[in-house]
Design an enzyme around this catalytic site. Structure first.
Site, PDB file in Angstrom:
ATOM      1  N   CYS A 271      -4.128  -4.446  -5.363  1.00 23.18           N
ATOM      2  CA  CYS A 271      -2.692  -4.387  -5.649  1.00 23.18           C
ATOM      3  C   CYS A 271      -1.923  -5.682  -5.378  1.00 23.18           C
ATOM      4  CB  CYS A 271      -2.024  -3.194  -4.973  1.00 23.18           C
ATOM      5  SG  CYS A 271      -2.906  -2.472  -3.604  1.00 23.18           S
ATOM      6  N   ARG A 300     -15.032  -4.108   1.627  1.00 22.05           N
ATOM      7  CA  ARG A 300     -14.490  -3.431   2.799  1.00 22.05           C
ATOM      8  C   ARG A 300     -15.597  -3.333   3.827  1.00 22.05           C
ATOM      9  NH1 ARG A 300     -11.095   1.520  -0.131  1.00 22.05           N
ATOM     10  NH2 ARG A 300      -9.842   0.130  -1.452  1.00 22.05           N
ATOM     11  N   GLN A 318     -13.523  -1.206  -8.227  1.00 16.67           N
ATOM     12  CA  GLN A 318     -12.593  -0.120  -8.517  1.00 16.67           C
ATOM     13  C   GLN A 318     -12.174  -0.222  -9.977  1.00 16.67           C
ATOM     14  OE1 GLN A 318      -9.639  -1.041  -5.394  1.00 16.67           O
ATOM     15  NE2 GLN A 318      -9.995   1.043  -4.701  1.00 16.67           N
ATOM     16  N   ASP A 320      -9.466   0.056 -11.346  1.00 14.45           N
ATOM     17  CA  ASP A 320      -8.102   0.117 -10.844  1.00 14.45           C
ATOM     18  C   ASP A 320      -7.095  -0.120 -11.965  1.00 14.45           C
ATOM     19  OD1 ASP A 320      -6.302   0.382  -8.825  1.00 14.45           O
ATOM     20  OD2 ASP A 320      -6.966  -1.377  -7.697  1.00 14.45           O
ATOM     21  N   HIS A 322      -2.539  -0.595 -12.191  1.00 15.23           N
ATOM     22  CA  HIS A 322      -1.232  -0.453 -11.561  1.00 15.23           C
ATOM     23  C   HIS A 322      -0.195  -0.308 -12.650  1.00 15.23           C
ATOM     24  CE1 HIS A 322      -3.725  -2.276  -8.423  1.00 15.23           C
ATOM     25  NE2 HIS A 322      -3.018  -1.495  -7.630  1.00 15.23           N
ATOM     26  N   LYS A 402      -0.856  10.614  -2.504  1.00 11.52           N
ATOM     27  CA  LYS A 402      -1.769  10.489  -3.644  1.00 11.52           C
ATOM     28  C   LYS A 402      -2.265  11.844  -4.134  1.00 11.52           C
ATOM     29  CE  LYS A 402      -5.816   9.827  -0.714  1.00 11.52           C
ATOM     30  NZ  LYS A 402      -7.064   9.103  -0.496  1.00 11.52           N
ATOM     31  N   HIS A 448      -0.499   3.308  -8.333  1.00 15.64           N
ATOM     32  CA  HIS A 448      -1.875   2.812  -8.240  1.00 15.64           C
ATOM     33  C   HIS A 448      -2.762   3.953  -8.721  1.00 15.64           C
ATOM     34  CE1 HIS A 448      -0.683  -0.025  -4.795  1.00 15.64           C
ATOM     35  NE2 HIS A 448       0.337   0.803  -4.873  1.00 15.64           N
TER      36      HIS A 448
END
Length: 570
Positions: A271, A300, A318, A320, A322, A402, A448
């Site tokens: 993000c 991570r 991910q 991902d 946004h 979420k 997200h």
RNA sequence: GCCGACGUAGCUCAGCUGGUAGAGCAGCGCAUUCGUAAUGCGCCGGUCGUCCGUUCGAAUCGGAUCGUCGGCUCCA
């Protein structure tokens, strides 16, 4: 006869008491924890410094058999608190539990044979109703689930009304082991792990084909829906992570590098990078929603004990995206994301899924009003779409609540995949804005979201879901041609190059081996189609087709096969 | 991170109470040219995860460490 879930739970809970009785008989100094029924079985926690060896487990199983043969009756009674305290004077964990019960209520206890336990019940009437018990594993577990408490020895087991049902269950467990993506990943040469990088998957050529096919599909579906792909740097400086809030809430999971007197962090999330792209130019209300998608490779540092094949890694991609939108667009955008996720899952036959709404966690940034607004928005959207969901208190991301998607695979196992997170916080911290119709500056909302969650985890799930037999479009090798003898190599190669022209991934097995052997290997490699070519086929310009699922399909013309496979592949 | 188990050839595994390693498959070579899940013979291949220690001697015993597996906690 199928037993109901409640009956099974009662039976298994009773089985856990029998387990505890057996353990107390054999090891009187053991202190008792708790012993509930769980999905597919039961466990009981014991405080026993010496631990239980496989030998102990065998002895315990024998003792369980003896107890069941003696068929003690389960009796229930209620006692006052002080009686309970004296009854369990030697059981510190039970005392713990008793002291937490409401002061004035009677305390429920159950007894069978020599064994008495603090317990709400219900139980079977007598031990022989349990039928079949099997102990499965021993593991450490913290008392009451907290790292701060002592670790007890947990014995897992399962129980069924009959031996037959137990056997069926054990076969299912065996089937699950055969599907283990770690085993299949090695056998199918898709990926590997190495000591040199624990938790970091290495993708092999075949694994990359599957991965890239998956991502092609993903990219296509996203660009059709107005997503624009971006890519942000792997490492970004310390300041950015302070600003985003990751430094305070996520630092123990982050990797760092020091360079030129500066600290950079390897990104654990995408993000902040995407936000910098948003901020790079002035945005108008006409531009919104802006949907930046990123297949972001994040790192991570997960604790060593939690790594598990592709399901839990330290570096993953991910899928991902946004979505930056105006507050009044939130509901519609979330609705669209739900539709997209649903559509992506159906491609793999994941038609059954469960949704959870997770609310504000302990470690959170942003004001109460923001959280309330965000949680309300998610609630409203789900309600307006008539979607059933469960609330998961305190399980949200640190920047917002979420919605999580849990799917069921071909074996009925549940997996968490997608997530939609609503965030009013980052836009605030990064002072994001757009110019509204009124010519004034406004703050956008950020959503997200990820559909597969982690591509690596999703690959693991797919491998297990399909038991390694990936659908045609994902198979690393789609067609293998098996010439019978050397003189058929030429025809095999011609056929292969004709198929390759259609974009089919095809290979010729020109080794000097018997056909049976080649078929066996192709079958074990789970290649969808085998084309056997010998004199008959070469002369007639045909191919003999064998499918990995249904075996010999007989001979057909090349065109027939080509159109069959093209139809299946699209 | 915590509890427990495990770590021997590319893979699957054998190697009892200490005397410096063995099988099948894979790989390579030769023969075979063979029609729907394993053709035969031969060869190559391991400083027994790593590091310390005990011992005349360690794959085998002890310790540490790394990794893996089953759980707990955590999580995409």
């Amino acid at each position: 006869m199928e037993s109901s879930a409640a009956e099974l739970a009662r039976l298994r809970h009773s089985a856990s008491h029998v387990l505890a009785q057996a353990v107390k008989t054999l090891y009187p100094d053991v202190k008792l924890g708790i012993g509930p029924a769980i999905e597919d079985g039961f466990y009981y926690d014991f405080d026993w410094q010496e631990g239980f060896t496989p030998d102990d487990i065998e002895k315990i199983e024998a003792e369980i058999a003896r107890i069941i043969a003696a068929n003690p009756v389960f009796t229930h009674r209620e006692v006052a608190k002080d009686e309970a305290l004296s009854l369990f004077a030697d059981e510190p964990y039970k005392i713990d539990l008793i002291n937490e019960l409401p002061e004035n209520e009677a305390i429920s206890i159950y007894n069978q044979g020599s064994f008495t336990d603090l317990c709400k019940g219900p139980h079977v009437e007598s031990a022989n109703q349990i039928g079949a018990i099997k102990l499965l594993s021993v593991a450490g577990a913290y008392w009451r689930g907290s790292e701060k408490n002592p670790m007890l020895q947990r014995i897992y087991g399962t129980a069924f009304p009959t031996q037959e049902e137990l056997n069926i269950h054990l076969e299912r467990l065996e089937e699950a082991r055969k599907r283990d993506h770690r085993k299949l990943g090695k056998e199918l040469d898709l990926f590997s792990f190495h000591e040199e990088g624990p938790g970091f998957p290495f993708w092999h050529p075949k694994g990359m084909i599957v991965l890239n096919e998956l991502l092609d599909y993903w990219r296509c579906e996203h660009s059709q829906r107005g997503y624009q792909e971006v890519k942000t740097p792997m490492i970004l400086n310390e300041d950015l992570w302070h600003r985003s809030g990751h430094w305070d809430t996520y630092r123990e999971n982050m990797y760092f590098v020091n360079i030129d007197e500066q600290v950079f962090s390897v990104k654990p999330m995408n993000c902040p990078g995407t936000i910098l792209i948003y901020k790079d130019s002035m945005k108008s209300y006409r531009d919104l929603p802006i949907k930046y998608a990123e297949l972001g490779h994040v790192h991570r540092h997960e604790k060593s004990g939690v790594l598990q094949g592709l399901f839990r890694v330290r570096a993953f991609t991910q899928d991902d995206a946004h979505v930056f939108c105006r507050p009044e667009q939130v509901q519609e955008e979330i609705g669209k994301i739900i539709d997209l996720i649903e559509s992506l899952y159906s491609k793999f036959g994941f038609n059954e899924y469960r949704i959870e709404l997770s609310t504000r966690p302990e470690k959170a940034i942003g004001s109460n009003e923001m959280w309330e607004m965000a949680e309300t928005a998610l609630n409203e959207t789900l309600k307006s779409k008539n979607i059933n969901y469960q609330i998961n208190e305190g399980d949200g991301a640190f920047y917002g609540p979420k919605i999580d998607f849990h799917i069921k695979d071909s074996m009925g196992r549940s997996w968490q995949l997608g997530t939609i997170q609503l965030d009013f916080s980052m836009p605030e911290r990064f002072e994001l804005e757009y110019i509204g119709e009124d010519g004034k500056s406004h703050r956008p909302v950020m959503i997200h979201r990820a559909a597969f969650g982690s591509i690596e985890r999703f690959m693991g799930i797919l491998i297990e879901h399909y038991a390694g037999a990936l659908p045609l479009w994902l198979s690393p090798i789609q067609v293998i041609i098996l010439p019978i003898a050397d003189r058929h190599h030429e025809y095999a190669k011609e056929t292969a190059s004709k198929l390759a022209e259609f974009g089919i991934r095809v290979k010729v097995d020109s080794r000097n081996e018997k056909t049976g052997f080649k078929i066996r290997e192709a079958q074990m490699e789970k290649i969808p189609y085998m084309l056997i070519v010998g004199d008959r086929e070469a002369e007639a310009g045909r191919v003999s087709v064998r499918s990995r699922e249904s075996g010999d399909l007989g001979a057909m013309s090349f065109d027939e096969f080509a159109s069959k496979i093209n139809a299946e592949n699209s």
